[in-house]
Design an enzyme around this catalytic site. Sequence first.
Site, mmCIF file in Angstrom:
data_model
loop_
_atom_site.group_PDB
_atom_site.id
_atom_site.type_symbol
_atom_site.label_atom_id
_atom_site.label_comp_id
_atom_site.label_asym_id
_atom_site.label_seq_id
_atom_site.Cartn_x
_atom_site.Cartn_y
_atom_site.Cartn_z
ATOM 1 C CG MET A 21 -1.917 -1.173 1.174
ATOM 2 S SD MET A 21 -3.428 -0.867 2.103
ATOM 3 C CE MET A 21 -2.786 -0.626 3.740
ATOM 4 N N GLY A 22 2.135 1.086 -0.396
ATOM 5 C CA GLY A 22 3.040 2.235 -0.443
ATOM 6 C C GLY A 22 3.550 2.597 0.937
ATOM 7 C CG HIS A 28 6.982 -2.212 2.042
ATOM 8 N ND1 HIS A 28 6.852 -1.100 2.836
ATOM 9 C CD2 HIS A 28 5.790 -2.849 2.073
ATOM 10 C CE1 HIS A 28 5.625 -1.054 3.327
ATOM 11 N NE2 HIS A 28 4.959 -2.104 2.891
ATOM 12 C CE LYS A 140 3.378 -5.168 10.496
ATOM 13 N NZ LYS A 140 2.610 -4.000 10.775
ATOM 14 C CB VAL A 167 12.565 -5.723 8.196
ATOM 15 C CG1 VAL A 167 13.790 -4.836 8.378
ATOM 16 C CG2 VAL A 167 12.778 -6.690 7.036
ATOM 17 C CB SER A 177 3.201 2.122 6.340
ATOM 18 O OG SER A 177 3.783 1.271 5.374
ATOM 19 N NE ARG A 178 -2.547 1.504 10.003
ATOM 20 C CZ ARG A 178 -2.922 0.502 9.205
ATOM 21 N NH1 ARG A 178 -2.210 -0.617 9.164
ATOM 22 N NH2 ARG A 178 -3.997 0.615 8.444
HETATM 23 O O1 PAF Z 1 -0.085 -5.702 3.599
HETATM 24 C C1 PAF Z 1 -0.504 -4.791 2.861
HETATM 25 O O2 PAF Z 1 0.177 -3.791 2.613
HETATM 26 C C2 PAF Z 1 -1.907 -4.896 2.274
HETATM 27 O O3 PAF Z 1 -2.776 -5.499 3.170
HETATM 28 C C3 PAF Z 1 -1.931 -5.598 0.898
HETATM 29 C C4 PAF Z 1 -1.509 -7.050 1.010
HETATM 30 C C5 PAF Z 1 -1.030 -4.866 -0.068
HETATM 31 C C6 PAF Z 1 -3.361 -5.573 0.347
HETATM 32 O O4 PAF Z 1 -3.822 -4.269 0.195
#
Ligand code: PAF
Length: 274
Positions: A21-22, A28, A140, A167, A177-178
């Site tokens: 989700m960026g 990531h 995670k 990680v 990300s949060r």
């Molecule tokens: O883990 C995530 O970032 C999201 O839940 C995913 C798997 C990209 C689905 O939107």
Amino acid sequence: MQDVVLELRQRGIRVGVVPTMGALHEGHLSLVRASRECCDRTIVTIFVNPTQFGPGEDFQKYPRTLESDLEAIRGCGADIAFVPSHEEMYPSGFSTYVEPPSVGARWEGECRPGHFRGVATVVLKLFQAIPAHVALFGRKDYQQCRVIQEMVRDLNVPVEVRVCPTVRESDGLAMSSRNRYLDPRDRQRALSLYRCLSTAMEAVAGGQRDGRLVVEAMHRTLRDGNVDRIDYAALVEPETLQPAGHLSRDVVAIVAAFVGTTRLIDNAAIHVPE
Ligand code: PAF
């Protein structure tokens, strides 16, 4: 996107996909690197999926950092970024959803009703758009990984799901990300989740086999760390995510708690010697 991937496949090129989700972080990027090790081409998807957020959750404020995300994935050698629009993913009249498997019923499923329905739906759609050989996810989100594994098996999706290690920051905080939402004081309190998992690991390593007592100790650690709300802290069977009572085989410690208004989750595999 389908045409591109099918053409790559026809040429015998192995394709990996990393759905995100960026707001990308090292977690990531470790998935991109893992994909590059097992595949010839790596595609990263970036889509903040509205259907997996509940009312009152952080969909609106979820960090959107497309430019730096693209730079980061380019920097670690991803080949393609797939950044669909809302209309491409959810065209007007969209009304078909995936009913998530039973492994998604408890924990996140209870605390975030509809969350896994949204995750399963968007992930299946991404697998349709990108018929990759391998899809990589971070451990995670342990329950999410189990939901996706079960969905892929149950619905005969021809993709290999790989789950890669969490990680962590040097002090143990799982990258998320949060974490960007945390001010310095909350960042300190957020360490309670990692301490909660360490409590469980130490108790089991010290010979404790009563799951209830371990879970009590996990809750104590969270309370001592002044988290604002505990959603759950539990020991579960790795496959089913059912609570483990007497500990006779390996389990997973899972935790979800609020620090300020930020909801964080984490988990750890715990080896239980015979
Ligand atoms: O883990 C995530 O970032 C999201 O839940 C995913 C798997 C990209 C689905 O939107």
